[in-house]
Scaffold this motif. Structure first.
Motif, short mmCIF file in Angstrom:
data_model
loop_
_atom_site.label_atom_id
_atom_site.label_comp_id
_atom_site.label_asym_id
_atom_site.label_seq_id
_atom_site.Cartn_x
_atom_site.Cartn_y
_atom_site.Cartn_z
N TRP A 76 0.86 -1.23 0.03
CA TRP A 76 0.10 0.00 -0.03
C TRP A 76 0.93 1.06 -0.09
N GLY A 77 0.69 2.13 -0.93
CA GLY A 77 1.44 3.55 -0.94
C GLY A 77 0.50 4.46 -0.87
N GLN A 78 0.62 5.45 -0.13
CA GLN A 78 -0.37 6.51 0.07
C GLN A 78 0.30 7.90 0.02
N GLU A 79 -0.37 8.74 -0.46
CA GLU A 79 0.19 10.16 -0.42
C GLU A 79 -1.25 11.06 -0.47
N GLN A 80 -1.19 11.77 1.03
CA GLN A 80 -2.47 12.53 1.35
C GLN A 80 -3.72 11.57 1.13
N ASP A 81 -4.49 12.04 0.20
CA ASP A 81 -6.01 11.41 0.21
C ASP A 81 -5.88 10.28 -1.05
N ARG A 82 -4.72 10.11 -1.86
CA ARG A 82 -4.53 9.46 -3.00
C ARG A 82 -3.83 8.11 -2.59
N PHE A 83 -4.06 6.90 -3.32
CA PHE A 83 -3.48 5.84 -2.76
C PHE A 83 -3.55 4.72 -3.67
N ALA A 84 -2.49 3.63 -3.83
CA ALA A 84 -2.35 2.36 -4.81
C ALA A 84 -2.38 1.41 -3.95
N ILE A 85 -2.92 0.28 -3.72
CA ILE A 85 -2.87 -1.00 -3.07
C ILE A 85 -2.75 -2.21 -4.16
N ILE A 134 -11.86 0.92 4.08
CA ILE A 134 -10.78 1.45 3.32
C ILE A 134 -10.44 2.76 3.56
N SER A 135 -11.46 3.73 3.50
CA SER A 135 -11.29 5.19 3.55
C SER A 135 -10.71 5.62 4.95
N GLN A 136 -11.31 4.78 5.99
CA GLN A 136 -10.57 5.07 7.36
C GLN A 136 -9.23 4.55 7.78
N LEU A 137 -8.87 3.49 6.97
CA LEU A 137 -7.62 2.71 7.36
C LEU A 137 -6.36 3.64 7.22
N PRO A 138 -6.37 4.64 6.17
CA PRO A 138 -5.09 5.25 6.04
C PRO A 138 -4.83 6.23 7.39
N TYR A 139 -5.75 6.70 7.90
CA TYR A 139 -5.61 7.17 9.15
C TYR A 139 -5.31 6.41 10.54
N TRP A 140 -5.92 5.27 10.60
CA TRP A 140 -5.54 4.42 11.58
C TRP A 140 -4.16 3.79 11.32
N ILE A 141 -3.69 3.34 10.11
CA ILE A 141 -2.39 2.99 9.70
C ILE A 141 -1.53 4.06 10.69
N SER A 142 -1.66 5.54 10.16
CA SER A 142 -0.76 6.43 10.74
C SER A 142 -0.88 6.60 12.09
N GLY A 143 -1.94 5.76 12.79
CA GLY A 143 -2.01 5.83 14.23
C GLY A 143 -2.64 7.00 14.90
N ILE A 184 -4.00 -4.16 13.16
CA ILE A 184 -5.27 -3.44 13.50
C ILE A 184 -6.38 -4.33 13.15
N THR A 185 -7.29 -4.60 14.09
CA THR A 185 -8.42 -5.50 14.23
C THR A 185 -9.56 -4.65 14.19
N VAL A 186 -10.70 -4.90 13.19
CA VAL A 186 -11.84 -4.09 12.95
C VAL A 186 -13.09 -4.89 12.96
#
Length: 203
Positions: A76-85, A134-143, A184-186
């Motif tokens: 997973w690569g993230q840059e601000q609100d854009r990503f590629a998985i 998925i939309s929440q995961l980038p924030y959660w991944i960033s802690g 992360i467990t959801v």
């Protein structure tokens, strides 16, 4: 869960991710970890990151009363609100790429071809029948809590411990004194569960 950092497959995944990424590529993304205070104040601003790992999804089958599931290795690569998985072993549909440019999500797999939607959650459910925040995961991944989270708690080290977003309830695990989660467990009340192991790259 399996770790990919020492697995040649991880390097292949990252290479594929960088080729697919619509911006400057996954390999150009830095993963500077902000402090916990910064994370809470700037909850609406995502940092860049690269991660690899494994994601598993399970849910009860209402017709059989049995639990069904699937899993995939990912990069997973993230840059601000854009990503590629990039997904391999992708929850029953084969090798899969999911991209989001901030407005439109695109999914490409050998089984489904190319699908588009306004958000990645809709795409994933259309392609696999599975749901994931998925939309929440980038924030959660960033802690940090996602802007749309209704509640969250911190541990004694000021790290994100739990988060609530709609019907999703997330819990976070850390290795030692790390400030970023390695798992992360959801879950949802209906019994659906998403477990994501995380290897943070370039830390």
């Amino acid at each position: 869960m399996l770790a990919l950092t020492s697995n040649p497959a991880a390097r292949l995944l990252l290479a594929a991710c960088s080729a697919a990424f619509i911006l400057s590529g996954c390999q150009s993304l830095s993963s500077t970890a902000p402090t916990a205070t910064t994370q809470m104040v700037n909850a609406d601003k995502l940092e860049r990151f690269n991660i690899t790992g494994k994601i598993g999804v399970s849910a009860p089958n209402r017709l059989t009363d049995k639990t069904e599931g699937g899993s995939a290795f990912y990069a997973w690569g993230q840059e601000q609100d854009r990503f590629a998985i990039e997904l391999i072993g992708a929850l029953g549909i084969g090798k899969t790429n999911i991209e989001y440019n901030g407005q439109t999500a695109t999914l490409v797999s050998e089984k489904t071809g190319t699908l588009t939607a306004d958000d990645p959650e809709t795409l994933l459910e259309q392609a696999t029948g599975w749901q994931a925040p998925i939309s929440q995961l980038p924030y959660w991944i960033s802690g940090r809590p996602a802007p749309s989270d209704s509640a969250s708690t911190l541990d004694a080290q000021n790290r994100l411990l739990t988060a609530v977003n709609g019907a999703w309830q997330a819990s976070f695990s850390y290795s030692g004194s790390d400030t970023l989660p390695n798992k992360i467990t959801v879950t949802q009340p209906q019994g659906q569960r998403v477990i994501m192991t995380i290897n943070h790259q370039n830390r």
